[in-house]
Design an enzyme around this catalytic site. Sequence first.
Site, mmCIF file in Angstrom:
data_model
loop_
_atom_site.group_PDB
_atom_site.id
_atom_site.type_symbol
_atom_site.label_atom_id
_atom_site.label_comp_id
_atom_site.label_asym_id
_atom_site.label_seq_id
_atom_site.Cartn_x
_atom_site.Cartn_y
_atom_site.Cartn_z
ATOM 1 N N SER A 67 41.511 4.331 22.654
ATOM 2 C CA SER A 67 42.841 3.938 23.103
ATOM 3 C C SER A 67 42.874 2.442 23.439
ATOM 4 O O SER A 67 42.488 1.630 22.607
ATOM 5 C CB SER A 67 43.254 4.812 24.298
ATOM 6 N N ASP B 101 45.725 9.425 19.323
ATOM 7 C CA ASP B 101 44.945 8.776 20.371
ATOM 8 C C ASP B 101 43.589 9.472 20.562
ATOM 9 O O ASP B 101 43.507 10.687 20.701
ATOM 10 C CB ASP B 101 45.728 8.821 21.685
#
Length: 560
Positions: free
Chosen positions: A219, A335
């Site tokens: 991320s 993600d």
Amino acid sequence: MTAFSLELYHVLSGIGPTLLLTSDSIKQRLGATALDSVHEYRLSSWLGQQEDIHRIVLYQSDPGLTPWTQRCIRQADCILIVGMGEQEPTVGELERMLEGSAVRAQKQLVLLHREDGPPPKGTAEWLNMRSWISRHHHLSCPRRVFSRRSLPKLRELYQRVFEKCPDRHSDFSRLARILTGNSIAIVLGGGGARGCSQVGILKALYEAGIPIDLVGGTSIGSLLGALYAEEKSSNRMRVRAREWSMVRGTILDLTYPITSMFSGAAFNSGLSSVFKDKQIEDLWLPYFNITTDITASAMRVHTYGSLWRYVRASMSLSGYLPPLCDPKDGHLLMDGGYINNLPADVARSMGAKVVIAIDVGSQDETDLTNYGDSLNGWWLLWKRFNPLAEKIKVLDMAEIQTRLAYVCCVRQLEVVKESEYCEYIRPPINHYGTLEFGKFDEIAEVGYQHGKTLFDVWQRSGVIDSMLKDRHQEELHKTKTGHVSDYTDMLQLNTAEVPVSSNACDPSDEYQTDYDEEMVESALSDFEAFPAGSEHTEGDDTLLNISIRLYDSPTIAVKL
């Protein structure tokens, strides 16, 4: 080639006793006919003794396929193909021979770059021509490596270089740590704006003298890790990270929310302007990031390909950005925090001895309101908007979805925190929100101050010294017991070209206690077959042979 050999010899000497051998040095020590086939047994026996005495032995080959070059290849567990990064990636004659031979040694590519030259570019072309390469390294070299001095003058120069302790932050030192299993990795977790604290921690890490050999992230950590791997400088990384955090501009990218609230076009544009057409293979430091493949319901580890695309995929929060379609296979990537928000275990599997993991994820509240067996939404709405009503804590649908998504990450995080190879860091950033990127400077300073305090404690308690010590020193010490006289005699035999450095670090690993046998088994599985002619015996599990060859030029072999 001589300068490269001596440069590598210098940094390896900082890890343990190192010997550099060439065909000329062999003839000087054992006689002009030492390489003749009639003296095969004598040479093999002598080389075996040197491998017992030294932590590392480097074998430098001749320019052509001579008996000595063949010996170097047979002795090698790992062959390093060394070339100039700015040159065309054509395959040399010796490389073609290696590709077509039955040599089962691991082969790695080392590309040299001038310290004042352009950054790496076009690495994929080198790798595409060499499908048998298992790993590659970019080295920014000091000017002396490309010196036009005569050999006597060059050796005289390196005599002065050997008097100084190697720079642990240099690219040659990084290569030496990777080759000997002593690399240090840093992994950066996801957490939105809280990740800005990682910028400050990286600065404090450098000031504490802790080198970084491998970078990984998830991320926001994938973005910051990529910037650091590209720049090798926390200061330049900070400037670029701050610029990105202030101009994300996704609000103008709203769309009809079938898959996500934003189309992703503005976010893509921002990341592509940061990284341009940079490929992961072109980064100075080895780098990986994590994404969640929702097509295959699996974790993906990305070590090559378009940098901005895989950073974008690793930052694609459900509901905000649409999944990214992998250009390689069309799989939908989300993600990485949904499956592994702090991938220390991945860095470990890539060979890191120590992993420094920086966790900036949100810490969920647990003192929630007990509302019984059912929940009336109208009652909840009234409670929240009535200023006189008692405050309650009830999760909304988005928060429940987020907590469910991170359940497996919580479990994995506990495993990481309890592992002996990992140094876990959690800066005090709980009160910052996920989207408070406007507080970049403040959050980064919190990370820097926390890092300074923590690393000072590490320094005084010996943690940093343990990180930098050789993981195999204790085993080698046992191996060398009873050979002191042989070792002393060997020191006296060393020529001026390849002196044994006296500034070797005092290595011993306090990290690898329960993991030593596991790592030996892993190493043996990686190098499952020793080449014919190598001097390997039962119980000699800590020895690792490495051969290094300059593209279309001489080779060096390394015995670890």
